[in-house]
Enzyme design. Sequence first.
Site, mmCIF file in Angstrom:
data_model
loop_
_atom_site.group_PDB
_atom_site.id
_atom_site.type_symbol
_atom_site.label_atom_id
_atom_site.label_comp_id
_atom_site.label_asym_id
_atom_site.label_seq_id
_atom_site.Cartn_x
_atom_site.Cartn_y
_atom_site.Cartn_z
ATOM 1 N N ASP A 19 0.816 -1.351 -0.011
ATOM 2 C CA ASP A 19 -0.079 0.084 0.078
ATOM 3 C C ASP A 19 0.822 1.519 0.150
ATOM 4 O OD1 ASP A 19 -2.936 0.911 0.721
ATOM 5 O OD2 ASP A 19 -1.927 1.958 1.877
ATOM 6 N N ASN A 27 -2.238 12.852 -3.301
ATOM 7 C CA ASN A 27 -3.458 13.029 -4.250
ATOM 8 C C ASN A 27 -4.004 14.603 -3.994
ATOM 9 O OD1 ASN A 27 -3.468 11.420 -6.318
ATOM 10 N ND2 ASN A 27 -5.192 10.066 -5.303
ATOM 11 N N HIS A 32 -4.605 14.516 -8.814
ATOM 12 C CA HIS A 32 -4.991 12.935 -9.156
ATOM 13 C C HIS A 32 -4.248 12.531 -10.344
ATOM 14 C CE1 HIS A 32 -8.034 12.272 -6.266
ATOM 15 N NE2 HIS A 32 -8.409 13.416 -6.194
ATOM 16 N N ASP A 36 -2.189 9.184 -10.170
ATOM 17 C CA ASP A 36 -2.062 8.275 -11.372
ATOM 18 C C ASP A 36 -0.986 7.965 -11.940
ATOM 19 O OD1 ASP A 36 -5.111 8.220 -10.696
ATOM 20 O OD2 ASP A 36 -5.397 9.428 -12.497
ATOM 21 N N GLU A 62 -4.645 2.490 -3.863
ATOM 22 C CA GLU A 62 -3.351 2.391 -3.959
ATOM 23 C C GLU A 62 -2.616 1.321 -3.466
ATOM 24 O OE1 GLU A 62 -4.502 4.237 0.009
ATOM 25 O OE2 GLU A 62 -5.192 4.315 -1.931
#
Length: 182
Positions: A19, A27, A32, A36, A62
């Site tokens: 994780d 973010n 974002h 990504d 994530e």
Amino acid sequence: REFARAQRNDEPLCLALLDLDSFKAFNDTHGHPAGDAVLRDAAQQWKRLLRLSDVLARYGGEEFGLVFPAWPIDHALAVVERLRAATPGGVTASAGLAVWRSGESQEQLIARADGALYEAKRGGRDQTVTAPETAPGALVRGRRVPQVLSASRARSLQNGSANRSANSRVETAGIEPASAIA
């Protein structure tokens, strides 16, 4: 498929859940599209460090799942530490690692890996925790399996000898494959 093979052949099978730490804050701070990009870059970086038989998949958000078929936990642990050290974008990663026990269901194995991941997060992040039933402190190939690996221990394992391949296999197993974001 790998789980069924491990059951059939009574072979070791390790499951890691990784994780990205504080990813929501990343973010929120960077946006974002940057988040990504980190997810894509992590999947690409990590795939380069895996064997062809290893299975990497995005587990949600994530979080990534990684199956190490026919490999003992000490080998899987060394690779997980290399993956964490290779996490891009200035982001750290936490991991939970469990080894399948004969007679254990897939759900039980996932729950143990998830519990270990939770302990890694709760213990300060940026570390790997092995599931208690994976015998932290147990002897594996003449060495004690640690319960927690710090970032400094991860760096010391980074130069170990694992089979690497740029063509690592990715499967879905009912979850979004890491290749879909790569």
